[in-house]
Design an enzyme around this catalytic site. Sequence first.
Site, PDB file in Angstrom:
ATOM      1  N   ILE A 150      -1.787  -3.674   5.053  1.00  0.00           N
ATOM      2  CA  ILE A 150      -2.802  -2.637   5.232  1.00  0.00           C
ATOM      3  C   ILE A 150      -2.261  -1.301   4.728  1.00  0.00           C
ATOM      4  O   ILE A 150      -1.104  -1.188   4.359  1.00  0.00           O
ATOM      5  CB  ILE A 150      -3.229  -2.471   6.709  1.00  0.00           C
ATOM      6  N   SER A 151      -3.128  -0.287   4.780  1.00  0.00           N
ATOM      7  CA  SER A 151      -2.727   1.057   4.380  1.00  0.00           C
ATOM      8  C   SER A 151      -1.757   1.623   5.428  1.00  0.00           C
ATOM      9  O   SER A 151      -2.042   1.613   6.621  1.00  0.00           O
ATOM     10  CB  SER A 151      -3.987   1.927   4.312  1.00  0.00           C
ATOM     11  N   ALA A 152      -0.597   2.097   4.967  1.00  0.00           N
ATOM     12  CA  ALA A 152       0.366   2.717   5.887  1.00  0.00           C
ATOM     13  C   ALA A 152       0.346   4.230   5.733  1.00  0.00           C
ATOM     14  O   ALA A 152       0.795   4.963   6.607  1.00  0.00           O
ATOM     15  CB  ALA A 152       1.766   2.183   5.617  1.00  0.00           C
ATOM     16  N   SER A 153      -0.133   4.691   4.583  1.00  0.00           N
ATOM     17  CA  SER A 153      -0.297   6.133   4.391  1.00  0.00           C
ATOM     18  C   SER A 153      -1.387   6.338   3.356  1.00  0.00           C
ATOM     19  O   SER A 153      -1.617   5.480   2.504  1.00  0.00           O
ATOM     20  CB  SER A 153       1.006   6.783   3.915  1.00  0.00           C
ATOM     21  N   MET A 183      -5.278   6.189  10.600  1.00  0.00           N
ATOM     22  CA  MET A 183      -4.365   5.129  11.009  1.00  0.00           C
ATOM     23  C   MET A 183      -3.622   5.610  12.258  1.00  0.00           C
ATOM     24  O   MET A 183      -3.340   6.798  12.409  1.00  0.00           O
ATOM     25  CB  MET A 183      -3.391   4.806   9.877  1.00  0.00           C
TER      26      MET A 183
END
Length: 390
Positions: free
Chosen positions: A99-102, A250
Amino acid sequence: MTTATSLVADTEWRAHAAALAAIVAEVADPRWAEAFAVVPRHVFVPRFFRRDAAGDLVAIEGSDPAQRAQWLEEVYSDTALTTQLGQIDPGNTLRPLTISASSSTKPTLMARMLTDLNAHPGHRVLEIGTGTGYNAALLCHRLHDGHVHSVDIHPELVTVAHARLVSLGYHPRLSCLDGAHGWAEHALYDRIIVTCGISTIPYPWVAQTRPGGLILTEALAGGHGMLARLTVADDGTACGHFLDYPGLFMTLRQTPHRIARPAELPPEQLHGARHASTTLDPAVLADPAFAFFCQLHLGSGRSNHHVVEGATKATVVAHDGSWAQTTSGTHGVLVTFDGTHNPWQTVETAHHTWTQLGRPRPCAFGLTVTPHQQHAWYQHPTSDWTHPLT
Ligand SMILES: C[S@@+](CC[C@H](N)C(=O)[O-])C[C@H]1O[C@@H](n2cnc3c(N)ncnc32)[C@H](O)[C@@H]1O
């Protein structure tokens, strides 16, 4: 380090940035909109990731001549762009999930937040979640850069953001820290702006903000949180209303490399599940105002819903992993649940209360944070209706 500065001619990016600033101007203070016209986003996003038709995350690189036009177009569009990938539960080889971490936040969301932060030259600001460094650059442009502080939990992000900021002549203070602790070394701050999501407000943010200062953060996890703006008082408490827009950020992570798996239905627990009926239509969760109110009751649990063949199917997971799922049929709505309790009852109770209160929108609610506890309230801090944040 990849630098995008040399990839785009000055006149070219300025035209794109001016167009983005015009979009931003529709929701933001003109002084912040102007910052979007002069701070080059492409320097902070030399590449981003997007899902292709097969659902896989692929990189779009400014340095690839075949992708350059698409890259530049999207960098200056009003879009959130994933800039770093991470794995949920990296040790879990059975169900790895990338997934997107940043990411670089959607510009109109950034602009609304910067406007609501109400920061002025002279203010000392702490940003939690440096990411690409773009938001820090906007802050540096409008405020004195020596007054801008920003932390991220991922060391590489901080190093790269620092280099980008310096390349543009900005010298804010950056550090690789767990933002849940704030950054005590440079406190007190006039403003704290948080670009990741949380379930409860870490008290160090309150302790590190001067009396009269503001904290702008998305509060409540689970995908149904809203931005909240809290004012810090002399007595070490913070209090303020939710705003009427979500960040969809997030969640704050505790280590650079581990992203917690969000609460979800564990399929292996389907065995032994129990059943109940309900008169509450699961479609109530489609109303963002109710989903928000429900999230207040679910704490770090979560709810979601989707439509299957015209009927809404809802899933609710409580903080302890107990879960419930609804199925609509000719005989009404059936609830299947397992765990210590039936979390659908939490949704029913929340809906009853929300209806009694007159179906208020999120901005009718607020938050109070003290060193010992925090709770949401309705309309004003001393109202009859309060609910602890867990
Ligand atoms: C939406 S991105 C921030 C976007 C950034 N403001 C920008 O302009 O590019 C959220 C960031 O929060 C960071 N983050 C997550 N948990 C954190 C923590 N505990 N402390 C500090 N930063 C954290 C992530 O590494 C990620 O870079």
